[in-house]
Design a protein around this motif. Structure first.
Motif, PDB file in Angstrom:
ATOM      1  N   ALA B 232       0.848  -1.195   0.000  1.00 18.56           N
ATOM      2  CA  ALA B 232       0.000   0.000   0.000  1.00 18.56           C
ATOM      3  C   ALA B 232       0.886   1.249   0.000  1.00 18.56           C
ATOM      4  N   ASN B 233       1.971   1.191   0.775  1.00 13.69           N
ATOM      5  CA  ASN B 233       2.917   2.309   0.848  1.00 13.69           C
ATOM      6  C   ASN B 233       4.270   1.848   0.304  1.00 13.69           C
ATOM      7  N   THR B 234       4.785   2.552  -0.679  1.00 18.65           N
ATOM      8  CA  THR B 234       6.049   2.144  -1.289  1.00 18.65           C
ATOM      9  C   THR B 234       7.177   2.200  -0.251  1.00 18.65           C
ATOM     10  N   PRO B 235       7.887   1.096  -0.043  1.00 21.47           N
ATOM     11  CA  PRO B 235       8.977   1.105   0.932  1.00 21.47           C
ATOM     12  C   PRO B 235      10.199   1.856   0.400  1.00 21.47           C
ATOM     13  N   PRO B 236      11.002   2.436   1.255  1.00 19.98           N
ATOM     14  CA  PRO B 236      12.215   3.124   0.796  1.00 19.98           C
ATOM     15  C   PRO B 236      13.198   2.130   0.171  1.00 19.98           C
ATOM     16  N   PRO B 237      14.154   2.614  -0.640  1.00 17.90           N
ATOM     17  CA  PRO B 237      15.065   1.709  -1.371  1.00 17.90           C
ATOM     18  C   PRO B 237      15.849   0.752  -0.474  1.00 17.90           C
ATOM     19  N   ASP B 238      16.193   1.178   0.724  1.00 15.07           N
ATOM     20  CA  ASP B 238      17.012   0.307   1.570  1.00 15.07           C
ATOM     21  C   ASP B 238      16.183  -0.450   2.614  1.00 15.07           C
ATOM     22  N   ALA B 239      14.880  -0.512   2.373  1.00 14.89           N
ATOM     23  CA  ALA B 239      13.994  -1.109   3.374  1.00 14.89           C
ATOM     24  C   ALA B 239      14.318  -2.577   3.659  1.00 14.89           C
ATOM     25  N   PHE B 240      14.762  -3.286   2.627  1.00 16.05           N
ATOM     26  CA  PHE B 240      14.987  -4.729   2.812  1.00 16.05           C
ATOM     27  C   PHE B 240      16.472  -5.105   2.736  1.00 16.05           C
ATOM     28  N   THR B 241      17.310  -4.111   2.934  1.00 18.34           N
ATOM     29  CA  THR B 241      18.746  -4.394   2.935  1.00 18.34           C
ATOM     30  C   THR B 241      19.114  -5.038   4.264  1.00 18.34           C
ATOM     31  N   ARG B 242      19.297  -6.298   4.219  1.00 21.68           N
ATOM     32  CA  ARG B 242      19.640  -7.033   5.437  1.00 21.68           C
ATOM     33  C   ARG B 242      20.245  -8.382   5.060  1.00 21.68           C
ATOM     34  N   GLU B 243      20.821  -9.023   6.050  1.00 25.49           N
ATOM     35  CA  GLU B 243      21.455 -10.323   5.816  1.00 25.49           C
ATOM     36  C   GLU B 243      20.417 -11.342   5.346  1.00 25.49           C
ATOM     37  N   GLY B 244      20.762 -12.079   4.281  1.00 20.82           N
ATOM     38  CA  GLY B 244      19.891 -13.151   3.818  1.00 20.82           C
ATOM     39  C   GLY B 244      18.792 -12.712   2.876  1.00 20.82           C
ATOM     40  N   VAL B 245      18.777 -11.456   2.482  1.00 22.00           N
ATOM     41  CA  VAL B 245      17.730 -10.963   1.586  1.00 22.00           C
ATOM     42  C   VAL B 245      18.376 -10.141   0.463  1.00 22.00           C
ATOM     43  N   VAL B 246      17.951 -10.431  -0.785  1.00 24.92           N
ATOM     44  CA  VAL B 246      18.446  -9.663  -1.929  1.00 24.92           C
ATOM     45  C   VAL B 246      17.247  -9.131  -2.696  1.00 24.92           C
ATOM     46  N   GLU B 247      17.206  -7.850  -2.898  1.00 19.84           N
ATOM     47  CA  GLU B 247      16.115  -7.254  -3.679  1.00 19.84           C
ATOM     48  C   GLU B 247      16.496  -7.343  -5.143  1.00 19.84           C
ATOM     49  N   THR B 248      15.677  -8.018  -5.931  1.00 20.40           N
ATOM     50  CA  THR B 248      16.044  -8.230  -7.337  1.00 20.40           C
ATOM     51  C   THR B 248      15.318  -7.303  -8.300  1.00 20.40           C
ATOM     52  N   SER B 249      14.139  -6.816  -7.922  1.00 22.04           N
ATOM     53  CA  SER B 249      13.458  -5.836  -8.789  1.00 22.04           C
ATOM     54  C   SER B 249      12.474  -5.009  -7.961  1.00 22.04           C
ATOM     55  N   ARG B 250      12.118  -3.895  -8.532  1.00 21.13           N
ATOM     56  CA  ARG B 250      11.223  -2.969  -7.813  1.00 21.13           C
ATOM     57  C   ARG B 250      10.416  -2.199  -8.862  1.00 21.13           C
ATOM     58  N   ASP B 251       9.142  -1.971  -8.610  1.00 17.41           N
ATOM     59  CA  ASP B 251       8.330  -1.096  -9.454  1.00 17.41           C
ATOM     60  C   ASP B 251       7.380  -0.319  -8.555  1.00 17.41           C
ATOM     61  N   ASP B 252       6.437   0.390  -9.153  1.00 13.07           N
ATOM     62  CA  ASP B 252       5.553   1.243  -8.343  1.00 13.07           C
ATOM     63  C   ASP B 252       4.704   0.433  -7.374  1.00 13.07           C
ATOM     64  N   ALA B 253       4.362  -0.811  -7.811  1.00 15.70           N
ATOM     65  CA  ALA B 253       3.447  -1.592  -6.982  1.00 15.70           C
ATOM     66  C   ALA B 253       4.157  -2.333  -5.849  1.00 15.70           C
ATOM     67  N   GLY B 254       5.406  -2.683  -6.033  1.00 17.89           N
ATOM     68  CA  GLY B 254       6.051  -3.461  -4.987  1.00 17.89           C
ATOM     69  C   GLY B 254       7.471  -3.884  -5.342  1.00 17.89           C
ATOM     70  N   VAL B 255       7.968  -4.914  -4.635  1.00 22.91           N
ATOM     71  CA  VAL B 255       9.343  -5.397  -4.842  1.00 22.91           C
ATOM     72  C   VAL B 255       9.365  -6.920  -4.938  1.00 22.91           C
ATOM     73  N   THR B 256      10.416  -7.408  -5.614  1.00 26.16           N
ATOM     74  CA  THR B 256      10.654  -8.854  -5.647  1.00 26.16           C
ATOM     75  C   THR B 256      11.958  -9.118  -4.893  1.00 26.16           C
ATOM     76  N   LEU B 257      11.909 -10.089  -4.009  1.00 21.97           N
ATOM     77  CA  LEU B 257      13.057 -10.371  -3.141  1.00 21.97           C
ATOM     78  C   LEU B 257      13.466 -11.832  -3.253  1.00 21.97           C
ATOM     79  N   GLU B 258      14.770 -12.089  -3.170  1.00 23.52           N
ATOM     80  CA  GLU B 258      15.266 -13.454  -2.989  1.00 23.52           C
ATOM     81  C   GLU B 258      15.619 -13.586  -1.515  1.00 23.52           C
ATOM     82  N   VAL B 259      14.977 -14.566  -0.890  1.00 22.90           N
ATOM     83  CA  VAL B 259      15.112 -14.680   0.560  1.00 22.90           C
ATOM     84  C   VAL B 259      15.859 -15.966   0.904  1.00 22.90           C
ATOM     85  N   TYR B 260      17.039 -15.798   1.480  1.00 26.00           N
ATOM     86  CA  TYR B 260      17.862 -16.955   1.847  1.00 26.00           C
ATOM     87  C   TYR B 260      17.681 -17.329   3.327  1.00 26.00           C
ATOM     88  N   SER B 261      17.349 -16.308   4.151  1.00 24.17           N
ATOM     89  CA  SER B 261      17.174 -16.575   5.587  1.00 24.17           C
ATOM     90  C   SER B 261      16.405 -15.417   6.228  1.00 24.17           C
TER      91      SER B 261
END
Lengths: 276, 302
Positions: B232-261
Motif C-alpha cells: 500500500a505504501n512504497t517502501p524506501p530503497p534500503d527497506a529490505f537491505t539485510r542479511e539473507g535478503v536480496v532485492e532483485t526488482s522494484r516497481d511502483d506496486a512493490g518489490v521482488t526479493l530473494e530470501v535466503y534466511s
C-alpha cells in the motif's frame, strides 16, 4: 575374446592385403628382373664390396646374395615400419582418437584387450609375410634363372617368413611403448629410432671389430639377411631370442596398460599427487 | 537400508599436481534419475570415467551396486551402459555393423534386436558409414550403444549434446522409460531445464568438489525463495537491505526479493508497509545453478 579378435582382424584386413601386395612388389620386381642383369651384377662386385654397402647388408655378386640383399634384407626393415605404425596405432592411437574409451568401458578385462590386439598384430604381420613370400616364391618359379643355384623357391618362401619373429619383436616393443608413453607420436618416434638404430647398428657391428661386444643390443643382430641364411635358415637361438624379446615386451605392455589412466596421456611416473 | 547404485567415498583424482576431483562423496540410489551438474572442467567427466574404471582415483573409493568399480570392474560394467562425453567411433563402419559388433562384445545380452528399435525411435539411418554421419547422428549412435543392452545403470556424459530439440525429447523419454523399467540413470548435462524435467535428484560439482546433492524439488524450494510483495505504501530503497535478503526488482506496486534466511524478520518488516498482495515465484534449477556458480561463487546466501 574370439569376437574381439575377429573384429580386430576385420579392422586390419585391408591393411594386410594392401601392405602384402605393396611389399611383395619388392621380391616380384627384384627376382623377376634378375635374369636380365645377372651378368652385370657380377661385374659390380668390387663396388658392392665397399663398406657402405656392407653396412647396409648389400652383397649382390651372386643370386643368393642378390636375393638376401633385396628381399630378405629390405622386406623385414619395411615390415618393421609397418609393425611400428600398426602397433603404436593400436593402443596409443586408439587412445589418442578416443575409441579406446568405448572399448575399455565394455565388460572385458584389460589384459584380454591387450592380448587380442597383440595376437591380431601377430596375425597381421604373418599375413603380410605370407603374401610377400608367396609373391617371391611364385616369381622365382616363373622365371628361368641363367645361373646355377641351390636356392629353391621354397627357400625364398621360408626365408621371407623367417622375418616374422623380428617384426613381432619390433611390433611388441612398439606396443609396449604405446602403453607406456603419453601418446602415439612419442611412442612412434621412439620405436622408429629403435628400428633404425638396430638396423644400422647391427650392420656396423659386423664391420667394426671393436663394436662386436655391443652387437647383442641390436634387434637386427638376431636376424640374418645373408646368402647363407637363405639356404640354411635362421639360427634357432636367434629366433628364440627375438621371440623372447617379443614376449617380454608383451608382458610389460600388460603391466603398464593394466595401470594406465586411459584418456589422460601421461607417463607412468606422472601419477596424481594430492596437493591440498 | 538404502541400496546405492553408485557410492563414492572421499573420491579424489589428481592429474599430476592438477586437481581433477577432490573428496567426492556421492550416493546415487537405485532407481534414481540423477543429474550431475557443473560447468566445463568442474570434474563431471572425470568422476564418470573413474566410475567406469577408465582412469584410476588418486585416493578414495568408488563402488557400483556395492562392488568396487576397479577390482570388480568387469562384473560391474556388465550392468552399465556408458556414453562418453567425447564420443569417438569407428568411422569406416556403418552404424549397423557397429551395433552388431558392440552388442557381440557385451555380456548378459538379452535382446539382440533392441538396437534397431532404438535407432528407429531416434531416426537414425544405420546403413550409413559413421564417417558420413553428422555429429548429432554420431551422438545417436552412442546413445543407442549405451541403451542397447538394457543396462541396470546408465552413465551418460551429456547425452543430449549436439541433438536437435525433438531428438532431445526422445532421449529424455528413453531415460524415463529405462528408469521405469528399473534402471538407474546417472547423467551429466548443461541443459538444466531437461535435468529439472527428468531428474529426481541432482548433484552440483564445482572445482572438483560436490557443493550440493539434493532432491530437485528440495533444491529449488530450500536454497532460496523468491517472493513478490505488493504494498500500500512504497517502501524506501534500503527497506529490505539485510542479511539473507536480496532485492532483485522494484516497481511502483512493490518489490521482488530473494530470501535466503530470516524470513520471519522480513515478513515483520514488509507488514509495516501494508502488504496488499504476496506471491511466491517458482525458482528454476538453472537459477539455483547460477546462484552456485555466478554471483559470489555460490556463497551468496550470506
Amino acid at each position: 575374446m574370439l569376437r574381439l579378435l575377429l573384429q580386430e582382424l576385420r579392422f586390419r584386413i585391408t591393411g594386410i592385403i594392401g601392405w602384402g601386395i605393396g611389399l611383395s612388389m619388392f621380391p616380384v620386381i627384384y627376382v623377376g628382373m634378375y635374369p636380365s642383369f645377372a651378368e652385370e651384377m657380377a661385374g659390380f662386385q668390387d663396388l658392392l664390396d665397399m663398406a657402405i654397402y656392407q653396412a647396409m647388408g648389400i652383397t649382390m655378386g651372386s643370386f643368393e646374395g642378390f636375393i638376401a640383399s633385396t628381399v630378405t634384407n629390405l622386406v623385414p626393415v619395411i615390415l618393421c615400419i609397418y609393425a611400428v605404425i600398426n602397433a603404436t596405432g593400436t593402443l596409443a592411437g586408439e587412445e589418442d582418437d578416443g575409441r579406446l574409451e568405448l572399448i575399455v568401458s565394455l565388460p572385458i578385462p584389460r589384459w584380454q584387450i591387450v592380448a587380442v590386439k597383440a595376437v591380431a598384430l601377430g596375425i597381421s604381420l604373418l599375413g603380410i609375410l605370407l603374401i610377400v613370400a608367396s609373391g617371391a616364391a611364385l616369381t622365382m618359379e616363373a622365371i628361368t634363372l641363367p645361373i646355377e643355384t641351390n636356392v629353391t623357391s621354397m627357400d625364398v618362401f621360408v626365408s621371407v617368413l623367417a622375418a616374422w619373429p623380428l617384426a613381432m619383436a619390433v611390433g611388441m616393443i612398439s606396443f609396449f611403448l604405446g602403453a607406456f608413453s603419453p601418446n602415439r607420436r612419442i611412442a612412434s618416434v621412439i620405436a622408429t629410432v629403435v628400428v633404425l638404430v638396430s638396423y644400422l647398428g647391427s650392420n656396423l657391428t659386423g664391420l667394426i671389430a671393436s663394436l662386436e661386444n655391443i652387437e647383442h643390443f641390436f634387434l637386427f643382430h638376431y636376424y640374418e639377411a645373408t646368402a647363407e641364411a637363405l639356404e640354411v635358415g635362421q639360427q634357432t637361438g636367434n629366433t628364440a631370442a627375438l621371440l623372447l624379446i617379443a614376449l617380454v615386451a608383451f608382458g610389460l605392455t600388460l603391466i603398464f596398460f593394466q595401470r594406465r589412466n586411459i584418456t589422460v596421456g601421461a607417463w607412468p611416473w606422472q601419477r596424481g599427487v594430492i596437493s591440498r | 537400508m538404502t541400496e546405492y547404485a553408485i557410492e563414492t567415498k572421499k573420491l579424489s583424482l589428481y592429474y599430476g599436481r592438477h586437481r581433477g576431483i577432490l573428496d567426492v562423496d556421492l550416493c546415487v540410489e537405485k532407481g534414481d534419475i540423477f543429474g550431475f551438474l557443473g560447468p566445463n572442467g568442474a570434474g563431471k567427466t572425470t568422476t564418470q570415467r573413474v566410475l567406469m574404471d577408465i582412469i584410476r582415483p588418486t585416493a578414495g573409493e568408488a563402488s557400483i551396486f556395492g562392488k568396487d568399480s576397479h577390482k570388480d570392474g568387469v562384473t560391474v560394467r556388465e550392468r552399465i551402459g556408458y556414453l562418453p562425453g567425447e564420443l569417438s567411433l569407428y568411422d569406416n563402419m556403418t552404424a549397423r555393423r557397429f551395433f552388431k559388433m558392440y552388442y557381440s562384445l557385451q555380456r548378459n545380452n538379452t535382446d539382440p534386436g533392441y538396437w534397431k528399435k532404438l535407432a528407429n525411435r531416434l531416426g537414425l539411418d544405420t546403413s550409413r558409414k559413421i564417417r558420413q554421419c553428422s555429429s548429432g547422428n554420431k551422438q545417436k549412435v552412442g546413445i543407442v550403444a549405451a541403451f542397447m543392452n538394457k543396462p541396470d545403470l546408465l552413465i551418460l556424459d551429456e547425452p543430449t549434446s549436439g541433438l536437435d530439440p525433438l531428438v532431445k525429447q526422445t532421449v529424455m523419454e528413453l531415460l524415463r522409460e529405462a528408469n521405469q523399467a528399473g534402471a538407474t540413470v546417472f547423467f551429466s548435462s548443461h541443459i538444466l531445464s531437461e535435468v529439472q524435467a527428468v531428474c529426481n535428484r541432482v548433484a552440483i560439482i564445482r572445482d572438483g568438489q560436490l557443493v550440493a546433492t539434493e532432491r530437485v524439488e528440495d533444491l529449488t524450494t530450500q536454497h532460496f525463495k523468491r517472493i513478490r510483495f505488493n504494498f500500500a505504501n512504497t517502501p524506501p530503497p534500503d527497506a529490505f537491505t539485510r542479511e539473507g535478503v536480496v532485492e532483485t526488482s522494484r516497481d511502483d506496486a512493490g518489490v521482488t526479493l530473494e530470501v535466503y534466511s530470516h524470513l520471519d524478520q522480513l515478513m515483520e518488516k514488509a507488514t509495516s508497509f501494508g502488504i496488499t498482495d504476496i506471491e511466491t515465484i517458482p525458482v528454476s534449477l538453472e537459477e539455483i545453478f547460477l546462484a552456485y556458480y555466478g554471483k559470489g561463487n555460490g556463497d551468496n546466501n550470506a
